[in-house]
Design a protein around this motif. Structure first.
Motif, PDB file in Angstrom:
ATOM      1  N   LYS B  94      -2.952   6.942  -7.482  1.00  0.00           N
ATOM      2  CA  LYS B  94      -3.354   5.855  -6.587  1.00  0.00           C
ATOM      3  C   LYS B  94      -4.794   5.395  -6.844  1.00  0.00           C
ATOM      4  O   LYS B  94      -5.244   4.390  -6.306  1.00  0.00           O
ATOM      5  CB  LYS B  94      -3.207   6.299  -5.122  1.00  0.00           C
ATOM      6  N   GLU B 145      -6.273  -2.719 -14.283  1.00  0.00           N
ATOM      7  CA  GLU B 145      -5.837  -3.451 -13.094  1.00  0.00           C
ATOM      8  C   GLU B 145      -6.653  -4.728 -12.915  1.00  0.00           C
ATOM      9  O   GLU B 145      -7.610  -4.756 -12.161  1.00  0.00           O
ATOM     10  CB  GLU B 145      -5.968  -2.573 -11.848  1.00  0.00           C
ATOM     11  N   GLU B 165      -1.740 -10.693  -5.989  1.00  0.00           N
ATOM     12  CA  GLU B 165      -2.326  -9.646  -6.832  1.00  0.00           C
ATOM     13  C   GLU B 165      -3.553  -8.985  -6.197  1.00  0.00           C
ATOM     14  O   GLU B 165      -3.948  -7.883  -6.572  1.00  0.00           O
ATOM     15  CB  GLU B 165      -2.773 -10.242  -8.181  1.00  0.00           C
ATOM     16  N   GLU B 168      -4.174  -5.181  -5.257  1.00  0.00           N
ATOM     17  CA  GLU B 168      -4.076  -4.188  -6.324  1.00  0.00           C
ATOM     18  C   GLU B 168      -5.254  -4.233  -7.304  1.00  0.00           C
ATOM     19  O   GLU B 168      -5.726  -3.199  -7.756  1.00  0.00           O
ATOM     20  CB  GLU B 168      -2.793  -4.435  -7.134  1.00  0.00           C
TER      21      GLU B 168
END
Lengths: 455, 455
Positions: B94, B145, B165, B168
């Protein structure tokens, strides 16, 4: 570092240079203004004076401002001098206020006043306010061009407000929320604004636990907070929490660079290494004050050895090990100094008591002293076949390393205690102090060993 | 630096601590998760092991990840060891991939593999890719990312894509535009996106002159670019310009801090000052290698002086000035070294030829040497009433400062030439080298002056 120049490619430079030669202002502007302002600045500063004057005519004060912000402070000074004052004042007013203040701080008072007089009133007012703040504080690096909104706007209204403010503000990625007295009430990132439902009110989504810095906060501390909290901008407030300005991350990167350079140059006993020396005279001017202080400290060492001239007369071999012992004292002292200065700077000394740091340094001194001392006994014995001489030098090294390590740690701690920047205790300074200590130890020991040494 | 703790106020800490005592998970979570992740981390790491275990149960792996990223790498290692492996693996997956890789790089290979095996496949894949890159390169600090969009979207479509998006991605403030082969084609800032007309296409507003870095670029160089260009994120590409990842400014601030600390510790001859020493043994381990090398160099100096034992036997007073001369050589050498290392690091040596730098240092040596030399002649004469002794020491200082200044500048330049990091030439190292040189000069001079000195 050749890759960093990849963007200023030859094609670009050639094209632009040709346009300048042909006095083709339009082609020049098209290509030049398309490049990143930093690349424009790199190109501009390499040009001869004649070409620079041509370009002042080709570029508006606003376009010049955008490029100008990317120049070194010394280059900025040089260019300001040659610019037409009206053009310069106009350009300064178009720069971000904090950047304009940085240059103005380097100029004479009278010159600053003359720029401020010709400048448009609003910009002059903004700059005047910032000029008040002491150098190296949050106030001196903040900008007043930020976006703030009242808490009762809806997200949709806030977004519209933002679209309107975006071209002017230094950053729009954090929006600061203020109450009716302009006190800082919250913050919302553009990211959260985009994700949030359009009909919500700002105060429903904003973060009301805002991290802020006081306007008088030291810039190094601001940099540390920015780094720890990963912010892109930090709000600056007065003691009543009124929002005065913001500090953006790009300015903080410059601060970090400046402070690192500063600590580094102090460790090496060079004042102000940030500005580049263009000739040996300016370089000598920065180094001489230190060298002369150190010279007189060295004289002290010399006069201390002078007191042992009789001893030296009897056992000349003693002189052989003076630089070794003094050198080791300097080396270990510099190490301990650097660690202590760094610990203080990063705030690590908060986590543990100073006593603990001192105890650890004493322990480090004992360990390094014991190992180096034993090595020396061995080497000197193998070399001179004289066990007493070996013991004398070895024990001196042992004692010296303990005391010198402690001195290296204590000096910055004591300075910090008295609110003196511990980084001014440079390596050469501690080295020279430790020279004195080590020679006292060495000749003290030599007196004890005297009867075994005279041959 | 007490102010930096202002956010971790006592009220907050007391409230949370009470909630923990009462095993009131809900109150704890409400207050704790409201704080900035950095403040959470500061609180968490101060707790006893028992409480930490309680909190692992209170916080989801995702919540732990957010906090975990703000801990020091040593603390991260410690916590990973005590965590349940499944919980740890989940947490790692995570985290932002670049931060996860930073910790994993510190662990044993076998442990990394075991985490990657229990982790969900997508995260494991991402981490595996990043683990390939060499430490301290752009690849090792980039994240995968990021937000990228095709060039033919409209602004409105792009904004919608972004909203989706945003939660994230590590940053949404730069959006990178790629072509059909995923090659980097342009960049648009969120600011420009917001200002632009909704119906325009991305390729009409994007900037197609994107500054990017190669995946193998040194992180220090990346930091320099980020600082010069004032970017918030830089795209990382392979040699065919495929977009591989981005580097965000918060990671760059850590790099700047690390590199500054690194240069600083090298100047002081301490290896790796970034990690804090918890006991004297770890401190001694970092300093001893240097001290032992310097000890043997010091022995060289000693044996050099040993060759002049006869001279010393005749004129014991000569010994008095050994530390002064050696010390001044060390001081000026350290200054020149620091300036040269810094010039190389900031790329200033590109602007001027190396010959020019050497010529300037020679000039600086002559100026400082002349002034210090004259001072010494004067002082020694006033002290010992011996003009020849004064001349000997003064001329030695003059010659020594010139040579030592040059040596301080030449050593890093030569190292840079041979692609050795010039920062490894530490102050103590150059000092010891210059000890040797200065003693050679001094006793050389003494031989010339011999007939005037023997009394």
């Amino acid at each position: 570092m050749p890759e960093s120049n990849q963007n200023l490619d030859n094609e670009f430079v050639e094209y632009i240079q040709k346009a300048i030669e042909n006095e083709d202002m339009q082609s020049f502007r098209e290509e030049f203004l398309d490049a990143h302002p930093y690349d424009r600045a790199k190109f501009f500063i390499k040009q001869r004076r004649k070409i620079r004057f041509q370009l002042y005519a080709y570029l508006s004060p606003e376009e010049m401002a955008e490029m100008f912000e990317n120049l070194d402070i010394e280059d900025q000074e040089k260019l300001l001098e040659e610019m037409d004052p009206a053009y310069a004042a106009d350009m300064l007013s178009k720069m971000y206020a904090d950047d304009a203040v940085d240059v103005l701080n380097e100029l004479d008072k009278s010159q600053v006043v003359s720029y401020l007089t010709i400048m448009d009133d609003e910009a002059a007012q903004e700059i005047k306010e910032l000029l008040h703040y002491e150098e190296k504080t949050a106030g001196s690096i903040m900008t007043t061009e930020f976006v703030n909104i009242p808490a009762n706007l809806s997200i949709r209204e806030a977004m519209n407000h933002l679209k309107h403010e975006a071209p002017e503000a230094e950053t729009i990625y954090y929006i600061f929320v203020t109450d009716e007295d302009l006190r800082l009430a919250g913050v919302i990132s553009l990211r959260d604004l985009i994700i949030a439902d359009d009909d919500l009110k700002i105060h429903e989504v904003m973060n009301d636990r805002v991290v802020s810095v006081s306007v008088s906060e030291d810039q190094e501390e601001v940099a540390k907070m920015m780094k720890d909290y990963d912010f892109l901008a930090l709000p600056v407030v007065d003691f009543q929490k009124h929002l005065l300005g913001i500090i953006t991350v790009d300015d903080i990167m410059d601060v970090m660079d400046e402070e690192a350079s500063d600590d580094y140059s102090k460790l090496a006993a060079v004042s102000d290494m940030v500005t580049v020396d263009r000739n040996p005279f300016s370089a000598a001017r920065k180094r001489l004050p230190w060298l002369i202080i150190l010279l007189f400290l060295g004289m002290l060492t010399a006069s201390l050895i002078g007191r042992f001239e009789d001893t030296l007369d009897k056992v000349a071999i003693l002189a052989v090990f003076i630089p070794l012992i003094a050198g080791m004292a300097g080396n270990t002292g510099t190490q301990a100094l650097a660690v202590a200065v760094r610990n203080i700077a990063t705030g690590d000394t908060e986590h543990e008591s100073k006593m603990k740091l001192i105890a650890r340094e004493a322990g480090t001194g004992i360990i390094t002293g014991a190992i180096c001392g034993l090595l020396v006994v061995l080497v000197v014995y193998l070399w001179h076949h004289d066990v007493y001489l070996g013991l004398l030098v070895g024990i001196s090294i042992f004692a010296t390393l303990i005391v010198a390590t402690l001195a290296g740690a204590l000096v910055p701690l004591v300075m910090h205690k008295f609110n003196i920047d511990p980084a001014v205790a440079s390596g050469p300074f501690i080295t020279t102090i430790n020279d004195l200590i080590s020679i006292l130890i060495y000749f003290g020991m030599a007196t004890v060993f005297m009867q075994y040494l005279t041959r």
